[in-house]
Design an enzyme around this catalytic site. Structure first.
Site, PDB file in Angstrom:
ATOM      1  CG  ASP A  56       4.680   7.424   0.218  1.00 45.03           C
ATOM      2  OD1 ASP A  56       5.588   7.616   0.917  1.00 45.03           O
ATOM      3  OD2 ASP A  56       4.624   8.049  -0.855  1.00 45.03           O
ATOM      4  CG  ASP A 467      12.509   9.885  -4.463  1.00 49.07           C
ATOM      5  OD1 ASP A 467      12.590   9.415  -5.748  1.00 49.07           O
ATOM      6  OD2 ASP A 467      11.548   9.253  -3.808  1.00 49.07           O
TER       7      ASP A 467
END
Ligand SMILES: *[C@@H]1O[C@H](CO)[C@@H](O)[C@H](O)[C@H]1NC(C)=O
Ligand SMILES: *[C@@H]1O[C@H](CO)[C@@H](O)[C@H](O)[C@H]1NC(C)=O
Ligand SMILES: *[C@@H]1O[C@H](CO)[C@@H](O)[C@H](O)[C@H]1NC(C)=O
Ligand SMILES: *[C@@H]1O[C@H](CO)[C@@H](O)[C@H](O)[C@H]1NC(C)=O
Length: 742
Positions: A56, A467
């Site tokens: 993405d 993340d």
């Protein structure tokens, strides 16, 4: 990726110093394991081994025969306005040509709302992704938008590879190309544009945009009409009628009768031998959610739907994402929970067209589970070693793509929010009921780097990442770290620095919500960490600077600037929120800061700052960096170029008038007596790219070659104090690169 010739880029700008393109070789620093969401994996149906994975924010990758992946889109991430925007690393769909397997198409674009000002593009390659042409679309493409795991939104007619369909977002409907992607026209007879939005109240526009069409699937066995496949299915993100079909090669369309409603069709895949369309549904678009769903089989000959959902009643509290059909064994298929956050995802396999299912794990005597898989991550050891002690998830989350190799029933891959998993013994599921699952994302690097530091004498690199925490690389930049930054773990670390006089001392800050102290220190070069006593819960994010003697941490946090020292934290009221900061690497009481056009100095370890000078006509200070060995020598990048001071910032000189805009800076070992200066800069208003100066900023050499590094504002730099010319580039979505001359 080597630039083979020297290029003289500024021949026409006679007044400006000549800009030399110095030859640099770039490689990824290996974090390993992907490090982010892989929404789509696509196998070519006719040529074995042709497989693409789309990410993405990190571009498109191609599978190699040894299970590793090669990035394909770094050169086109450099297109046009790429240096200030970043949409070409967002891939919302990929299609591999069943007739000419060397051809591949990708829909590029990052956001469909204001965050991305540009329309999207279709990228086309006829050499397996080595080189690309891009063709602009008249609307935006959302590779990092909600619902990006539904798909695929691009599909090639299996009987006529000149025909390509693209399902658009934002109410733009269905588009068709008859010239292999060079131009698309709207299919006006297809009137459903989808009504589903994730959150109509999101004023940013991100969650309130129409997610539009989800996938296009051909019935490859249907008759040809005018040389085109006649029967086509289209799935739309809509909770009413969501599956449409054409029997006349796309001239007219109808909703498939008697279809289930109330869910969004994430995947629709055609099994030619059974003449059946299989579908997975979830009640939301993903990638993080899903509280209900269904799995369906549509029999084309009888035009009947069968509910083949593997679970029901109270056991059904999740949606379904990935759907895999075994093309070698009609009737064998697998589906997976899109998000089953506890205890782990569940994968279901059927060998009888969905009548009965078996699972990859089941509960034993609670809390024990029987696992029908072996699990390991040798290519990215940190995946296992850095998992929280009470985190039971191995199989993953955000599982939108689950694929069985169409030419090898044993080979399967699936994408998660963290990595790609898969294996090579899948048919054992049906015999011994034990399969081998490994992280198979080697070569995919899609982390969002937030800050970098290179420590004199080593470690070579400290990387704060989004993340996945962060990593310490001692010297071998090609090896995935044994462990990520844990104890304490912050999902995202936003800043990192080392102490100039005690380089084995380091500090990092995180932004994992308000979950306690978000500042940690190391005294062993980033091998182990501990909470920095005094850090106050609620302070998070931003950048951090460690004093030369490692006794004060200045923290430009999201909520304002603080200093943490001697077990307590205090607000630095003399600095504005968002100030760029740095520590002197020699003088232990000195910190620097910049904001707007003002430069600030602290001589009391960060307690108070005084505005000591102004920086030309700058309106934004982007970075402050210091000489690694000389006190008082400080460099500042701004939207008005680069400024250099040798007297603690009391006076500044603009380094080179040709530098008209500047982002990240770093100082590292050079070939001669000066430190090399690296800068993400624009010269005379030209595209913002990575340059190096080995003469204190008088002359600049472009060193990024033909590759892109993403948005200028998302690039972080560090440079080695020990190895001449070694520079590190952190990107937002393609991990970190290291470059060396030659
Ligand atoms: C949007 O806001 C309206 C009005 O406050 C509220 O009724 C509705 O539930 C909200 N919708 C969502 C999806 O949050
Ligand atoms: C899930 O969806 C089905 C079909 O619409 C419905 O019958 C069931 O009640 C739903 N489950 C929950 C927990 O809402
Ligand atoms: C550190 O810098 C300050 C400000 O320039 C100066 O007053 C002080 O003497 C310096 N300390 C040392 C040890 O050089
Ligand atoms: C500085 O860089 C230029 C261009 O790459 C190169 O020609 C020159 O030799 C370098 N200077 C030194 C001292 O190596």
């Amino acid at each position: 990726m080597r630039l083979l010739t020297l290029e003289f880029a500024c021949l026409l700008a006679a007044a400006a110093p000549i800009s030399v393109a110095a030859q640099y070789t770039w490689k990824n620093v290996k974090f390993g394991g992907g490090g982010g969401f892989v929404p789509g994996i696509v196998f070519n149906p006719t040529q074995k081994g042709v497989v693409y994975a789309r990410t993405d924010i990190g571009g498109l990758y191609k599978l190699n025969s040894d299970d590793s992946w090669t990035p394909l889109t770094d050169a086109i991430a450099h297109d046009k306005t790429w240096h200030i925007k970043r949409h070409n690393w967002g891939v919302d769909a990929v299609a591999t040509d069943p007739i000419d397997p060397a051809r591949v198409y990708a829909a590029l674009g990052m956001y469909t709302h204001s965050w991305d000002p540009d329309n999207g593009a279709i990228a086309r390659s006829s050499d397996g992704g080595a080189t690309w042409s891009t063709f602009d679309l008249p609307f935006k493409v959302g590779g990092n938008m909600p619902g990006r795991g539904m798909g695929e939104r691009l599909a090639i007619d299996p009987n006529n590879n000149h025909i390509i369909y693209f399902g658009a977002r934002s109410g733009n409907g269905l588009w068709k190309s008859t010239n292999q992607g060079q131009s698309f026209e709207k299919v006006t007879s297809f009137t459903s544009v989808g009504t589903y939005v994730a959150d109509p109240n999101d004023s940013s526009g991100y969650n309130s945009d129409i997610q539009g069409l989800a996938w296009i699937e051909f019935d490859s066995t249907s008759a040809l009409v005018g040389g085109a496949t006649s029967r086509i299915f289209v799935g739309v993100a809509d909770k009413g009628e969501s599956v449409f079909y054409s029997e006349d090669a796309g001239q007219t369309w109808s909703a498939v009768p008697n279809q289930p409603q109330g869910f969004l069709p994430h995947k629709g895949k055609f099994q030619p031998s059974e003449k059946a369309l299989y579908l997975t549904y979830s009640d939301t678009s993903g990638p993080y959610d899903g509280g209900n769903g269904t799995v369906q089989r549509f029999d084309i000959a009888s035009s009947t739907w069968t509910d083949i959902t593997p679970v029901s009643g109270e056991d059904l509290f999740f949606g379904f994402g990935g759907l895999a059909l075994d093309m070698q064994k009609p009737g064998t298929l697998m589906v997976v929970t899109l998000n089953l956050w506890w205890p782990d995802a569940q994968i279901y396999r059927s060998v009888d067209s969905g009548k009965t299912w078996s699972v990859i794990w089941e509960w034993g005597a609670y809390p024990d589970r029987t696992l029908y898989y072996d699990y390991s991550t040798p290519k990215a050891p940190w995946i296992i070693t850095s998992r929280g002690a009470d985190d039971t998830k191995e199989l993953g989350w955000m599982i939108e793509s689950l694929e069985i190799n169409p030419l090898d029933s044993n080979h399967w891959l699936y994408g998660t929010g963290l990595t790609i998993y898969g294996g090579h013994d899948l048919t054992n599921w049906d015999t011994t009921h034990k399969v081998t699952i490994e992280s198979l994302a080697d070569g995919i690097e899609e982390t969002s780097v937030q800050a970098l530091a290179s420590v004199p004498g080593g470690p070579a690199l400290l990387s704060a990442t989004g993340d996945v925490g962060g990593y310490t690389h001692d010297n071998d930049l090609t090896k995935s770290p044994e462990v990520a930054w844990i104890n304490p773990s912050y999902a995202t670390n936003t800043g990192v620095d080392y102490a100039g006089n005690k380089p084995q001392s380091a500090v990092r800050v995180g932004n994992s919500g308000s979950e306690g102290n978000q500042i940690a220190v190391s005294s062993d070069g980033g091998k182990t960490w501990a909470e920095l006593q005094g850090g106050v819960a609620g302070t998070s994010g931003g950048k951090v600077a460690l004093s030369a003697d490692a006794d004060s941490a200045l923290w430009s946090a999201s909520s304002g600037v603080v200093v943490v020292r001697s077990g307590s934290q205090s607000q630095v009221t003399s600095l504005p929120t968002g100030a760029a900061i740095a520590s002197d690497k020699r003088n232990g009481t000195v910190f620097y800061a910049g904001h707007g056009n003002r430069f600030f100095l602290s001589v009391d370890s960060g307690s108070t700052f005084t505005s000591v000078s102004t920086l030309g006509s700058a309106q934004a200070v982007r970075d402050v960096v210091v000489n690694p060995t000389l006190a008082g020598d400080v460099w500042v990048s701004t939207d008005d170029g680069i400024f250099h001071s040798t007297d603690y910032g009391k006076t500044f000189k603009k380094t080179d008038k040709s530098v008209t805009d500047a982002y990240a800076l770093a100082l590292g070992k050079g070939p001669g007596k000066y430190w090399n200066v690296y800068g993400v800069i624009s010269r005379n208003g030209s595209p913002i790219e990575l340059f190096m100066s080995n003469d204190t900023g008088k002359n600049w050499n472009k060193i990024q070659g033909t590759r892109g590094f993403g948005a200028a504002g998302g690039i972080f730099l560090a440079a080695s104090k020990d190895t001449s010319g070694l520079v590190f580039v952190g990107t937002n979505g393609r991990g970190a690169f290291y470059g060396l001359p030659g």
